[in-house]
Design an enzyme around this catalytic site. Structure first.
Site, PDB file in Angstrom:
ATOM      1  CE1 TYR A 155      -3.140   3.096   1.021  1.00  0.00           C
ATOM      2  CE2 TYR A 155      -1.716   3.315   2.940  1.00  0.00           C
ATOM      3  CZ  TYR A 155      -2.717   3.816   2.123  1.00  0.00           C
ATOM      4  OH  TYR A 155      -3.292   5.034   2.408  1.00  0.00           O
TER       5      TYR A 155
HETATM    6  P1  NAD Z   1     -12.251   5.278   1.697  1.00  0.00           P
HETATM    7  O1  NAD Z   1     -12.070   3.867   1.231  1.00  0.00           O
HETATM    8  O2  NAD Z   1     -13.305   5.523   2.697  1.00  0.00           O
HETATM    9  O3  NAD Z   1     -12.492   6.220   0.427  1.00  0.00           O
HETATM   10  C1  NAD Z   1     -11.859   6.004  -0.809  1.00  0.00           C
HETATM   11  C2  NAD Z   1     -12.936   6.052  -1.896  1.00  0.00           C
HETATM   12  O4  NAD Z   1     -12.293   5.962  -3.183  1.00  0.00           O
HETATM   13  C3  NAD Z   1     -13.942   4.897  -1.816  1.00  0.00           C
HETATM   14  O5  NAD Z   1     -15.255   5.375  -1.668  1.00  0.00           O
HETATM   15  C4  NAD Z   1     -13.744   4.155  -3.129  1.00  0.00           C
HETATM   16  O6  NAD Z   1     -14.941   3.618  -3.682  1.00  0.00           O
HETATM   17  C5  NAD Z   1     -13.154   5.226  -4.017  1.00  0.00           C
HETATM   18  N1  NAD Z   1     -12.375   4.648  -5.122  1.00  0.00           N
HETATM   19  C6  NAD Z   1     -11.294   3.846  -5.012  1.00  0.00           C
HETATM   20  N2  NAD Z   1     -10.870   3.476  -6.228  1.00  0.00           N
HETATM   21  C7  NAD Z   1     -11.703   4.058  -7.130  1.00  0.00           C
HETATM   22  C8  NAD Z   1     -11.776   4.031  -8.542  1.00  0.00           C
HETATM   23  N3  NAD Z   1     -10.903   3.318  -9.272  1.00  0.00           N
HETATM   24  N4  NAD Z   1     -12.752   4.723  -9.152  1.00  0.00           N
HETATM   25  C9  NAD Z   1     -13.659   5.445  -8.423  1.00  0.00           C
HETATM   26  N5  NAD Z   1     -13.638   5.487  -7.074  1.00  0.00           N
HETATM   27  C10 NAD Z   1     -12.678   4.807  -6.431  1.00  0.00           C
HETATM   28  O7  NAD Z   1     -10.817   5.754   2.248  1.00  0.00           O
HETATM   29  P2  NAD Z   1     -10.445   7.021   3.153  1.00  0.00           P
HETATM   30  O8  NAD Z   1     -10.011   6.508   4.467  1.00  0.00           O
HETATM   31  O9  NAD Z   1     -11.496   8.048   3.040  1.00  0.00           O
HETATM   32  O10 NAD Z   1      -9.124   7.522   2.391  1.00  0.00           O
HETATM   33  C11 NAD Z   1      -9.190   8.541   1.400  1.00  0.00           C
HETATM   34  C12 NAD Z   1      -7.793   8.795   0.866  1.00  0.00           C
HETATM   35  O11 NAD Z   1      -6.930   9.211   1.918  1.00  0.00           O
HETATM   36  C13 NAD Z   1      -7.119   7.597   0.226  1.00  0.00           C
HETATM   37  O12 NAD Z   1      -6.347   8.069  -0.866  1.00  0.00           O
HETATM   38  C14 NAD Z   1      -6.206   7.074   1.319  1.00  0.00           C
HETATM   39  O13 NAD Z   1      -5.106   6.356   0.784  1.00  0.00           O
HETATM   40  C15 NAD Z   1      -5.784   8.371   1.956  1.00  0.00           C
HETATM   41  N6  NAD Z   1      -5.349   8.242   3.344  1.00  0.00           N
HETATM   42  C16 NAD Z   1      -6.272   7.875   4.295  1.00  0.00           C
HETATM   43  C17 NAD Z   1      -5.870   7.817   5.624  1.00  0.00           C
HETATM   44  C18 NAD Z   1      -6.820   7.432   6.721  1.00  0.00           C
HETATM   45  O14 NAD Z   1      -6.381   7.361   7.873  1.00  0.00           O
HETATM   46  N7  NAD Z   1      -8.110   7.183   6.426  1.00  0.00           N
HETATM   47  C19 NAD Z   1      -4.545   8.131   5.988  1.00  0.00           C
HETATM   48  C20 NAD Z   1      -3.650   8.442   4.967  1.00  0.00           C
HETATM   49  C21 NAD Z   1      -4.065   8.534   3.662  1.00  0.00           C
HETATM   50  C1  UGA Z   2      -4.205   4.190   8.501  1.00  0.00           C
HETATM   51  C2  UGA Z   2      -5.099   4.016   7.269  1.00  0.00           C
HETATM   52  O1  UGA Z   2      -5.828   2.800   7.339  1.00  0.00           O
HETATM   53  C3  UGA Z   2      -4.302   4.038   5.997  1.00  0.00           C
HETATM   54  O2  UGA Z   2      -5.210   4.087   4.904  1.00  0.00           O
HETATM   55  C4  UGA Z   2      -3.431   5.247   6.009  1.00  0.00           C
HETATM   56  O3  UGA Z   2      -2.682   5.382   4.869  1.00  0.00           O
HETATM   57  C5  UGA Z   2      -2.542   5.271   7.232  1.00  0.00           C
HETATM   58  O4  UGA Z   2      -3.391   5.306   8.378  1.00  0.00           O
HETATM   59  C6  UGA Z   2      -1.662   6.492   7.273  1.00  0.00           C
HETATM   60  O5  UGA Z   2      -1.511   7.124   8.324  1.00  0.00           O
HETATM   61  O6  UGA Z   2      -1.069   6.816   6.259  1.00  0.00           O
HETATM   62  P1  UGA Z   2      -3.066   2.540  10.154  1.00  0.00           P
HETATM   63  O7  UGA Z   2      -2.168   3.476  10.874  1.00  0.00           O
HETATM   64  O8  UGA Z   2      -2.640   1.123  10.006  1.00  0.00           O
HETATM   65  O9  UGA Z   2      -3.406   3.029   8.687  1.00  0.00           O
HETATM   66  O10 UGA Z   2      -4.469   2.694  10.891  1.00  0.00           O
HETATM   67  P2  UGA Z   2      -5.388   1.701  11.692  1.00  0.00           P
HETATM   68  O11 UGA Z   2      -5.987   0.692  10.796  1.00  0.00           O
HETATM   69  O12 UGA Z   2      -6.322   2.533  12.472  1.00  0.00           O
HETATM   70  O13 UGA Z   2      -4.364   0.950  12.681  1.00  0.00           O
HETATM   71  C7  UGA Z   2      -3.673   1.625  13.716  1.00  0.00           C
HETATM   72  C8  UGA Z   2      -2.912   0.604  14.541  1.00  0.00           C
HETATM   73  O14 UGA Z   2      -3.856  -0.232  15.215  1.00  0.00           O
HETATM   74  C9  UGA Z   2      -2.012  -0.322  13.722  1.00  0.00           C
HETATM   75  O15 UGA Z   2      -0.805  -0.536  14.391  1.00  0.00           O
HETATM   76  C10 UGA Z   2      -2.792  -1.638  13.652  1.00  0.00           C
HETATM   77  O16 UGA Z   2      -1.991  -2.781  13.603  1.00  0.00           O
HETATM   78  C11 UGA Z   2      -3.555  -1.593  14.974  1.00  0.00           C
HETATM   79  N1  UGA Z   2      -4.826  -2.361  14.884  1.00  0.00           N
HETATM   80  C12 UGA Z   2      -5.714  -2.124  13.888  1.00  0.00           C
HETATM   81  C13 UGA Z   2      -5.085  -3.332  15.832  1.00  0.00           C
HETATM   82  O17 UGA Z   2      -4.274  -3.585  16.740  1.00  0.00           O
HETATM   83  N2  UGA Z   2      -6.266  -4.018  15.760  1.00  0.00           N
HETATM   84  C14 UGA Z   2      -7.184  -3.805  14.778  1.00  0.00           C
HETATM   85  O18 UGA Z   2      -8.248  -4.469  14.752  1.00  0.00           O
HETATM   86  C15 UGA Z   2      -6.896  -2.810  13.804  1.00  0.00           C
END
Ligand code: NAD
Ligand code: UGA
Length: 334
Positions: A165
């Site tokens: 990822y």
């Molecule tokens: P999310 O899965 O809730 O939203 C992503 C959306 O993109 C989904 O609704 C999905 O259907 C859409 N999508 C994916 N591929 C597509 C495609 N080919 N065509 C049309 N739609 C498509 O995820 P999120 O948590 O809201 O994350 C949003 C963005 O932020 C992502 O780029 C993710 O990598 C980034 N990001 C998220 C986090 C986090 O903590 N949530 C942290 C770092 C980065």
């Molecule tokens: C999150 C998002 O899921 C990614 O899309 C994003 O890119 C990333 O943040 C980011 O900061 O860039 P992550 O930090 O793994 O990734 O977020 P969580 O899924 O909330 O996990 C946080 C921590 O909790 C991790 O260490 C994971 O191993 C732990 N975890 C998660 C558990 O111990 N149990 C669970 O059921 C889920």
């Protein structure tokens, strides 16, 4: 060298693009961003392949948006749809669509990560530059840093992505920046490295959603590893504010961390959830998952300087908001 076009801004709020495209609008962050843009007076073309009529999570995320008169929802697959009509006359594109999630990226879905996070981004950048869209903000990730020495990650640190990822997110942001660096490119790019975003409507695979749901349902939460891993948890409204600022700030072609600059261990987060909810929240321990890094923490200097942005919501306040939301959206029991 061509001159970069200037975004048109909405009259009411000079910091908001007049017409914006949000990809991933049916997702967690995209739906919050879209609502904030609409509330600030923008017209938003929200593109997502998930459809509120067939996907319950998308329906929940889109509830507050669907009837807004300035919201134009488009259900489309970015890998195959015609992109240019979506971007016509846009002042800014917020490219959030991606396959998120660190741990599942080792499995059979890897090709989805590559196609959605990289190939779809190439299509978006091609169209944005052809149509001379002034600004593109792309959602990158703290995961690009990989293992750190425990100090806050700075944008000039060498990235060491530790999961498939993270590799695709680094490729995504660098692909956008490579397009933007061409002398004739009319589109400037800001890549925002979000740090573990949380709040109402957080994705169901994420830790805080699982933890607070376990508190409500009185079920155990699985801990991956020893619980000492730390995350810079960043509240959704702060992330949205930074993202909108990135569309209009006089910042060009760079990456910017969007995090709080503090990090909390998973074990401490569980204690906080227990105090907040009064629930026992039993835990079960399993192995550390591949690609999970020991700690994330943002150096926020660049965000402060370039976006005039500081986060406002601390973890206890944000978790309380998220718990309230989960409680009020609990499916009714018969
Ligand atoms: P999310 O899965 O809730 O939203 C992503 C959306 O993109 C989904 O609704 C999905 O259907 C859409 N999508 C994916 N591929 C597509 C495609 N080919 N065509 C049309 N739609 C498509 O995820 P999120 O948590 O809201 O994350 C949003 C963005 O932020 C992502 O780029 C993710 O990598 C980034 N990001 C998220 C986090 C986090 O903590 N949530 C942290 C770092 C980065
Ligand atoms: C999150 C998002 O899921 C990614 O899309 C994003 O890119 C990333 O943040 C980011 O900061 O860039 P992550 O930090 O793994 O990734 O977020 P969580 O899924 O909330 O996990 C946080 C921590 O909790 C991790 O260490 C994971 O191993 C732990 N975890 C998660 C558990 O111990 N149990 C669970 O059921 C889920």
């Amino acid at each position: 060298m061509s001159t970069a076009p200037t975004p048109h801004l909405v009259g009411a709020d000079p910091q908001v693009p007049r017409r914006a495209v949000v990809t991933g609008a049916a997702g967690f962050i995209g739906s919050h961003l879209t609502l904030a843009l609409l509330q600030a007076g923008a017209t938003v073309i929200g593109v997502d392949r998930r459809d509120a009529d067939s996907d319950p999570a998308a329906a929940t995320n889109l509830t507050l948006l669907r009837d807004h008169p300035a919201f134009i929802p488009i259900t489309a697959e970015l890998l195959t749809c015609a992109i240019e009509p979506l971007l016509l006359d846009a002042d800014a594109v917020f490219h959030l669509a991606a396959i998120p999630g660190v741990r599942p990226s080792w499995g059979p879905r890897f090709s989805d990560y590559v196609t959605c996070n990289i190939l779809a981004t190439q299509r978006i950048m091609d169209a944005a530059t052809r149509l001379r869209v002034p600004r593109l903000v792309v959602a990158s990730s703290s995961s690009v840093y990989g293992a750190t020495n425990g100090t806050p990650s700075n944008e000039i640190d060498h990235p060491h992505p530790a999961s498939p990822y993270a590799v695709t997110k680094l490729a995504q942001e660098q692909l956008c920046l490579a397009h933007a660096a061409r002398p004739d490119c009319p589109t400037t790019v800001t890549a925002l490295r979000y740090f573990t975003v949380y709040g109402p409507r957080q994705r169901e695979d994420m830790f805080l959603h699982r933890l607070l749901t376990a508190a409500l349902d009185d079920t155990p939460i699985q801990i991956f590893g020893d619980g000492r891993q730390r995350r810079d948890f960043t509240y959704i409204t702060d992330v949205v504010t930074a993202t909108i600022a990135a569309a209009t700030a006089p910042t060009i072609n760079t990456v910017i961390n969007v995090g709080t600059g503090t990090s909390t261990s998973i074990a401490d987060t569980i204690q906080l959830a227990r105090r907040l909810t009064g629930a026992r929240i039993p835990t079960t321990d399993t192995t550390t998952r591949n690609g999970d890094v020991a700690a994330t923490c943002a150096d926020t200097t660049r965000a402060r300087h370039l976006l005039a942005w500081t986060p406002h919501v601390d973890l206890a306040t944000g978790m309380a908001e998220q718990f309230d939301w989960i409680t009020s959206h609990q499916p009714a029991t018969v």
